[in-house]
Design a protein around this motif. Sequence first.
Motif, PDB file in Angstrom:
ATOM      1  N   GLU A  99       0.762  -1.261   0.084  1.00 13.66           N
ATOM      2  CA  GLU A  99      -0.199  -0.061   0.063  1.00 13.66           C
ATOM      3  C   GLU A  99       0.691   1.206  -0.083  1.00 13.66           C
ATOM      4  OE1 GLU A  99      -2.698   0.021   3.141  1.00 13.66           O
ATOM      5  OE2 GLU A  99      -3.951  -1.748   2.383  1.00 13.66           O
ATOM      6  N   ASN A 100       2.207   1.170   0.316  1.00  8.70           N
ATOM      7  CA  ASN A 100       3.013   2.357   0.430  1.00  8.70           C
ATOM      8  C   ASN A 100       3.614   2.931  -0.943  1.00  8.70           C
ATOM      9  OD1 ASN A 100       4.301  -0.153   0.915  1.00  8.70           O
ATOM     10  ND2 ASN A 100       6.478   1.211   1.316  1.00  8.70           N
ATOM     11  N   VAL A 101       3.179   1.707  -1.901  1.00 12.12           N
ATOM     12  CA  VAL A 101       3.562   2.298  -3.464  1.00 12.12           C
ATOM     13  C   VAL A 101       2.603   3.577  -4.098  1.00 12.12           C
ATOM     14  CG1 VAL A 101       3.643   1.380  -5.814  1.00 12.12           C
ATOM     15  CG2 VAL A 101       4.687   0.233  -3.903  1.00 12.12           C
ATOM     16  N   ILE A 102       3.160   4.413  -4.559  1.00 14.61           N
ATOM     17  CA  ILE A 102       2.222   5.419  -5.269  1.00 14.61           C
ATOM     18  C   ILE A 102       2.995   5.319  -6.916  1.00 14.61           C
ATOM     19  CG2 ILE A 102       1.912   7.784  -5.319  1.00 14.61           C
ATOM     20  CD1 ILE A 102       2.573   7.733  -2.360  1.00 14.61           C
ATOM     21  N   HIS A 103       1.930   5.385  -7.652  1.00 11.67           N
ATOM     22  CA  HIS A 103       2.472   5.415  -9.053  1.00 11.67           C
ATOM     23  C   HIS A 103       2.306   6.673  -9.694  1.00 11.67           C
ATOM     24  CE1 HIS A 103       2.079   1.128  -9.478  1.00 11.67           C
ATOM     25  NE2 HIS A 103       1.227   1.039  -8.712  1.00 11.67           N
ATOM     26  N   GLN A 104       3.493   6.797 -10.400  1.00 11.81           N
ATOM     27  CA  GLN A 104       3.605   8.285 -11.324  1.00 11.81           C
ATOM     28  C   GLN A 104       4.086   7.735 -12.644  1.00 11.81           C
ATOM     29  OE1 GLN A 104       3.265  11.674 -10.555  1.00 11.81           O
ATOM     30  NE2 GLN A 104       2.049  10.932  -8.729  1.00 11.81           N
ATOM     31  N   LYS A 105       4.283   8.635 -13.663  1.00 12.89           N
ATOM     32  CA  LYS A 105       4.750   8.235 -14.873  1.00 12.89           C
ATOM     33  C   LYS A 105       5.945   9.290 -15.358  1.00 12.89           C
ATOM     34  CE  LYS A 105       0.921   6.119 -17.491  1.00 12.89           C
ATOM     35  NZ  LYS A 105       0.214   6.500 -18.878  1.00 12.89           N
ATOM     36  N   LYS A 106       6.757   8.692 -16.006  1.00 13.58           N
ATOM     37  CA  LYS A 106       8.028   9.468 -16.316  1.00 13.58           C
ATOM     38  C   LYS A 106       7.495  10.197 -17.601  1.00 13.58           C
ATOM     39  CE  LYS A 106      12.292   7.423 -14.795  1.00 13.58           C
ATOM     40  NZ  LYS A 106      13.498   6.365 -15.293  1.00 13.58           N
ATOM     41  N   PRO A 107       8.157  11.423 -17.746  1.00 12.59           N
ATOM     42  CA  PRO A 107       9.208  11.786 -17.232  1.00 12.59           C
ATOM     43  C   PRO A 107       9.184  12.377 -15.841  1.00 12.59           C
ATOM     44  CG  PRO A 107       8.321  13.445 -18.629  1.00 12.59           C
ATOM     45  CD  PRO A 107       7.698  12.341 -18.891  1.00 12.59           C
ATOM     46  N   TYR A 108      10.411  12.654 -15.272  1.00 11.19           N
ATOM     47  CA  TYR A 108      10.322  13.420 -13.741  1.00 11.19           C
ATOM     48  C   TYR A 108      10.309  14.858 -14.183  1.00 11.19           C
ATOM     49  CZ  TYR A 108      12.718   9.396 -11.795  1.00 11.19           C
ATOM     50  OH  TYR A 108      13.201   8.015 -11.478  1.00 11.19           O
ATOM     51  N   ILE A 109       9.020  15.440 -13.517  1.00  9.37           N
ATOM     52  CA  ILE A 109       8.884  16.855 -13.649  1.00  9.37           C
ATOM     53  C   ILE A 109       8.730  17.559 -12.207  1.00  9.37           C
ATOM     54  CG2 ILE A 109       7.705  16.657 -16.052  1.00  9.37           C
ATOM     55  CD1 ILE A 109       5.032  16.471 -14.670  1.00  9.37           C
ATOM     56  N   PRO A 110       8.734  18.833 -12.086  1.00  6.93           N
ATOM     57  CA  PRO A 110       8.670  19.456 -11.144  1.00  6.93           C
ATOM     58  C   PRO A 110       7.552  19.414 -10.135  1.00  6.93           C
ATOM     59  CG  PRO A 110       9.849  20.830 -12.548  1.00  6.93           C
ATOM     60  CD  PRO A 110       9.178  19.796 -13.415  1.00  6.93           C
ATOM     61  N   ALA A 111       6.266  19.792 -11.031  1.00  8.01           N
ATOM     62  CA  ALA A 111       4.858  19.653 -10.562  1.00  8.01           C
ATOM     63  C   ALA A 111       4.505  18.943  -9.377  1.00  8.01           C
ATOM     64  CB  ALA A 111       3.977  19.749 -11.681  1.00  8.01           C
ATOM     65  N   PRO A 112       4.676  17.685  -9.509  1.00  6.92           N
ATOM     66  CA  PRO A 112       4.125  16.537  -8.339  1.00  6.92           C
ATOM     67  C   PRO A 112       4.821  16.795  -7.275  1.00  6.92           C
ATOM     68  CG  PRO A 112       4.944  15.323 -10.045  1.00  6.92           C
ATOM     69  CD  PRO A 112       4.936  16.686 -10.664  1.00  6.92           C
ATOM     70  N   LEU A 113       6.412  17.224  -7.181  1.00  2.30           N
ATOM     71  CA  LEU A 113       7.219  16.945  -6.254  1.00  2.30           C
ATOM     72  C   LEU A 113       6.894  17.457  -4.829  1.00  2.30           C
ATOM     73  CD1 LEU A 113      10.811  17.174  -8.111  1.00  2.30           C
ATOM     74  CD2 LEU A 113       9.402  15.026  -7.387  1.00  2.30           C
TER      75      LEU A 113
END
Length: 238
Positions: A99-113
């Motif tokens: 449950e501690n896994v959170i999904h994102q998609k590349k590329p790495y971008i500043p907005a969600p950080l």
Amino acid sequence: MHIAICDDNVADRRHLERLLSRESDKRMGTPNLLYVDSYGDKEHFLFHPLMYDLVFMDMSETPTLSAEIIAAITEMGFTAPIILYSSTVDYTKIPNLPENVIHQKKPYIPAPLPDLLALGDTQVHGHIETLPVHCANGDKHYIPVEHILYYIADATSYTITLEDGTQTILTEDAGEFQRLTEPYKEFYRISKTVIINLRFATSITPLSVTMQDRHVFRISALQFSKLKGLKEQIKTTP
């Protein structure tokens, strides 16, 4: 906050390092600075993963590599957020991730950080860093880093003393214990047989260090300036 980047794509890893460096700059003057380590292979990350409050991961050399790493650290008791970035591997299709896994998609971008780092900030407040050590009977234990006063090796045993006076005999020799404590600036090897936690040093003179439990260790005069400087540094380290 201690952060690990696990990415076997060198360019992507360096890019995320730069983005996190900018986020850390925004936190200057606060106690919430970011301490970032980067890994491009499984073996080095698994040496001491429990020190991290947040992990960014995309290990895609094989389709199952990231899942294997997550399974390994979950078995160790890792509960901090793992931000799993899909690229050549779509991690959202992997079943039974914790449950501690959170999904994102590349590329790495500043907005969600900022929002992702906030998850790590929350983890910091409840996180107790531990050292994975083996007791004399061979059992593996996780000893809270913040409670270790010092380690002493002698001809017959290797012993750590904790803040409450508890002593535990380990199988790790001085070299092995030093490697375990390398991520923590407060630990310093003052001799071949002694490693101390400077957070618990109450007095440092040119000839000795006195610990919180009044145990006195002899040092060389050449170590005095180094130890005093480290003691000052760790006063400002979260």
